[in-house]
Design an enzyme around this catalytic site. Structure first.
Site, PDB file in Angstrom:
ATOM      1  N   SER A  87     -15.011  37.354  24.720  1.00 35.01           N
ATOM      2  CA  SER A  87     -15.707  36.739  25.859  1.00 35.01           C
ATOM      3  C   SER A  87     -17.015  36.076  25.460  1.00 35.01           C
ATOM      4  O   SER A  87     -17.707  35.505  26.304  1.00 35.01           O
ATOM      5  CB  SER A  87     -15.959  37.803  26.942  1.00 35.01           C
ATOM      6  OG  SER A  87     -16.697  38.877  26.412  1.00 35.01           O
ATOM      7  N   THR A 202     -20.403  38.105  29.633  1.00 36.70           N
ATOM      8  CA  THR A 202     -21.397  37.321  28.923  1.00 36.70           C
ATOM      9  C   THR A 202     -22.412  38.262  28.313  1.00 36.70           C
ATOM     10  O   THR A 202     -22.699  39.299  28.901  1.00 36.70           O
ATOM     11  CB  THR A 202     -22.112  36.441  29.970  1.00 36.70           C
ATOM     12  OG1 THR A 202     -21.152  35.548  30.509  1.00 36.70           O
ATOM     13  CG2 THR A 202     -23.288  35.697  29.401  1.00 36.70           C
ATOM     14  N   THR A 220     -21.785  32.802  26.158  1.00 36.89           N
ATOM     15  CA  THR A 220     -20.468  33.237  26.632  1.00 36.89           C
ATOM     16  C   THR A 220     -19.390  32.201  26.304  1.00 36.89           C
ATOM     17  O   THR A 220     -19.698  31.024  26.097  1.00 36.89           O
ATOM     18  CB  THR A 220     -20.514  33.428  28.167  1.00 36.89           C
ATOM     19  OG1 THR A 220     -19.331  34.064  28.616  1.00 36.89           O
ATOM     20  CG2 THR A 220     -20.649  32.113  28.907  1.00 36.89           C
ATOM     21  N   ARG A 230     -14.880  23.241  32.746  1.00 39.69           N
ATOM     22  CA  ARG A 230     -15.606  24.119  33.660  1.00 39.69           C
ATOM     23  C   ARG A 230     -16.828  24.712  32.944  1.00 39.69           C
ATOM     24  O   ARG A 230     -16.738  25.163  31.810  1.00 39.69           O
ATOM     25  CB  ARG A 230     -14.689  25.239  34.141  1.00 39.69           C
ATOM     26  CG  ARG A 230     -15.353  26.227  35.105  1.00 39.69           C
ATOM     27  CD  ARG A 230     -15.855  27.478  34.404  1.00 39.69           C
ATOM     28  NE  ARG A 230     -16.331  28.501  35.323  1.00 39.69           N
ATOM     29  CZ  ARG A 230     -16.973  29.608  34.950  1.00 39.69           C
ATOM     30  NH1 ARG A 230     -17.214  29.823  33.679  1.00 39.69           N
ATOM     31  NH2 ARG A 230     -17.373  30.482  35.838  1.00 39.69           N
ATOM     32  N   THR A 253     -24.307  38.133  34.674  1.00 43.12           N
ATOM     33  CA  THR A 253     -22.952  38.123  34.142  1.00 43.12           C
ATOM     34  C   THR A 253     -21.987  38.226  35.321  1.00 43.12           C
ATOM     35  O   THR A 253     -22.386  38.652  36.405  1.00 43.12           O
ATOM     36  CB  THR A 253     -22.747  39.281  33.141  1.00 43.12           C
ATOM     37  OG1 THR A 253     -21.407  39.224  32.631  1.00 43.12           O
ATOM     38  CG2 THR A 253     -22.974  40.636  33.773  1.00 43.12           C
ATOM     39  N   GLY A 254     -20.761  37.825  35.104  1.00 44.42           N
ATOM     40  CA  GLY A 254     -19.798  37.855  36.200  1.00 44.42           C
ATOM     41  C   GLY A 254     -19.401  36.450  36.624  1.00 44.42           C
ATOM     42  O   GLY A 254     -19.555  35.507  35.844  1.00 44.42           O
TER      43      GLY A 254
HETATM   44  N1  ASP Z   1     -20.841  34.359  33.823  1.00 45.20           N
HETATM   45  C1  ASP Z   1     -19.767  33.948  32.982  1.00 45.20           C
HETATM   46  C2  ASP Z   1     -19.166  32.688  33.531  1.00 45.20           C
HETATM   47  O1  ASP Z   1     -18.886  32.594  34.686  1.00 45.20           O
HETATM   48  C3  ASP Z   1     -18.694  34.955  32.749  1.00 45.20           C
HETATM   49  C4  ASP Z   1     -19.096  36.415  32.738  1.00 45.20           C
HETATM   50  O2  ASP Z   1     -20.203  36.780  32.479  1.00 45.20           O
HETATM   51  O3  ASP Z   1     -18.257  37.251  33.015  1.00 45.20           O
HETATM   52  O4  ASP Z   1     -18.916  31.800  32.791  1.00 45.20           O
END
Ligand code: ASP
Length: 342
Positions: A87, A202, A220, A230, A253-254
C-alpha cells in the site's frame, strides 16, 4: 494527551515490535548545528503498524539533533522500499489498468511543501516531493511530468509492479468488479484481498525535532484497483498532511475522497489552533466526515493522527482498528484500537 493505557494491545504487536528497545540519547548529546535553541523533546508518530520500523529510521535523525524534515523523509522511505508492503511505494498494488501510481507530499517548519501525484516508475516518491519543494517554484507535479522531473534529477526509472502485486491484481480482474473498494478494519465491512492483505493504508508521519520544529510526510500507492489517474488525499497539502509550526501537524489515512472533501488535515490543525487537544481535533474532523455522508461513513475507514507543539499527540478513526506508532526517547509503541466512532 492520548490515553495510552487504553489503547496499547500488546498481544497484537508481535514479537518484533515488542523486542525493540527504546531508542535513547546515550552518548549522544544533542548537537545544535542549526543554531536554534534546543527546546523540544523529539518525537515521531506515524500511521499503522509499519510506522514502527519507519519511526525507528526517523529516530536516528532526531536522536542526533537533526531536522524533523530529514527524519520524516528517511522514515517513510522504509515502507516505500518494503517489498511486502502493498500500500506504499514500490511494491504497491496497481490501479485498475495495472499501473502502479504513487502519491506523496512533504511539508516543513517554514510552510514549504512539495508533492507528486500519480507518479509512475519511481520507487521513492517522497524524495521526489522534497525535490519539487526545494528545487522548483511549484508545489505539485503529476503523472508523466513528475516522472520526467524525477529522472532529470537522477532518480532511477524502475518497474514497480511486483509479481505478487500483479497476481493479486489479476485475481481481482477475474471478478470483473470494477469498483475500487477500500477495506476497513471493522469486521462488519471488511473486504478481503487474496491472502487477506489490505488494499490501502498510507504512511503519514509527523515529527518534532529537538529544536521544537515540526515536519510531516505522507506517501501511498493509494486505493488498490483505482481508476487510472485517480489521486487521493495523500499528496494534497491540507488534506493528507498539514504542518503549521506554530500550532501542530496532522495527517490522514483511509478513503481519500472523504478526507479531501473536508480538507481533513488542515481542519485538524485549525481545531488545535482553537484549543482542541490533538485527539479531540481528530475526533471532530472525523465527526464532520460522518455528518456530511453518514451512510458512506458507516462502510469506510478514515483515520487522523495529530501532534501539537507541546508534543502531545492523538488519533481518531471512523472504525475501530486504526493503529499508529509513537517513538520518543523513552518509548516505542504501537497503539491500536483507539477510540473510534463505530
Ligand atoms: N488515503 C489513501 C488514498 O485514498 C489510502 C489509505 O490511506 O488507505 O489514496
Amino acid at each position: 494527551m492520548y490515553n495510552r493505557r487504553k489503547f496499547i494491545k500488546a498481544s497484537a504487536l508481535g514479537a518484533s515490535v515488542l523486542a525493540v528497545s527504546a531508542p535513547g540519547f546515550a552518548n549522544n548529546p544533542l548537537s545544535n548545528d542549526n543554531h536554534a535553541p534546543i527546546t523540544g523533546k523529539p518525537i515521531v508518530i506515524s500511521t499503522w503498524d509499519f510506522g514502527v520500523a519507519a519511526n525507528q529510521e526517523a529516530w536516528k535523525t532526531l536522536a542526533k539533533g537533526g531536522r524533523a524534515l530529514d527524519a520524516v523523509e528517511a522514515g517513510v522511505k522504509i515502507p516505500e522500499a518494503d517489498m511486502h508492503n502493498h500500500s506504499v511505494g514500490r511494491a504497491g498494488y496497481p490501479d485498475r489498468d495495472g499501473h502502479v501510481t504513487l502519491d506523496a507530499c512533504i511539508m516543513d517548519e517554514f510552510g514549504n511543501c512539495g508533492a507528486v501525484a500519480a507518479i509512475e516508475n519511481i520507487a521513492h516518491p517522497i524524495s521526489v516531493a522534497r525535490m519539487v519543494m526545494e528545487k522548483t517554484p511549484h508545489i505539485m507535479l503529476a503523472g508523466d511530468g513528475a516522472t520526467q522531473f524525477a529522472i532529470e534529477h537522477g532518480f532511477k526509472k524502475e518497474k514497480l509492479l511486483t509479481s505478487e502485486s500483479e497476481k493479486a491484481w489479476k485475481e481481482w480482474l477475474k471478478g470483473k468488479k470494477y469498483k475500487p473498494v477500500i477495506n476497513t478494519e471493522n469486521k462488519l465491512y471488511k473486504t478481503e484481498l487474496p491472502g487477506g492483505k489490505t488494499n490501502h493504508d498510507t504512511i503519514g508521519m509527523l515529527a518534532m525535532d529537538a529544536h521544537g520544529n515540526l515536519s510531516g510526510a505522507c506517501t501511498t500507492s493509494g486505493m488498490a484497483w483505482k481508476l487510472h489517474g485517480r489521486v487521493g488525499d495523500s499528496p494534497i497539502i491540507g488534506a493528507g498532511l498539514y504542518v503549521d509550526n506554530e500550532i501542530g501537524a496532522a495527517t490522514s489515512t483511509g478513503v481519500g475522497e472523504e478526507v479531501i472533501r473536508n480538507v481533513g488535515s488542515f481542519l485538524v490543525v485549525e481545531l488545535m489552533r482553537h484549543g482542541y487537544s490533538p485527539q479531540d481535533a481528530c475526533k471532530e474532523a472525523i465527526n464532520r466526515i460522518i455528518k456530511k455522508k453518514p451512510q458512506t461513513a458507516k462502510e469506510i475507514q478514515v483515520g487522523f493522527l495529530a501532534i501539537n507543539k507541546k508534543g502531545e499527540y492523538g488519533a481518531y478513526a471512523i472504525q475501530k482498528g486504526f493503529s499508529f506508532a509513537v517513538c520518543d526517547a523513552k518509548k516505542q509503541d504501537l497503539l491500536i484500537d483507539g477510540p473510534s466512532f463505530y
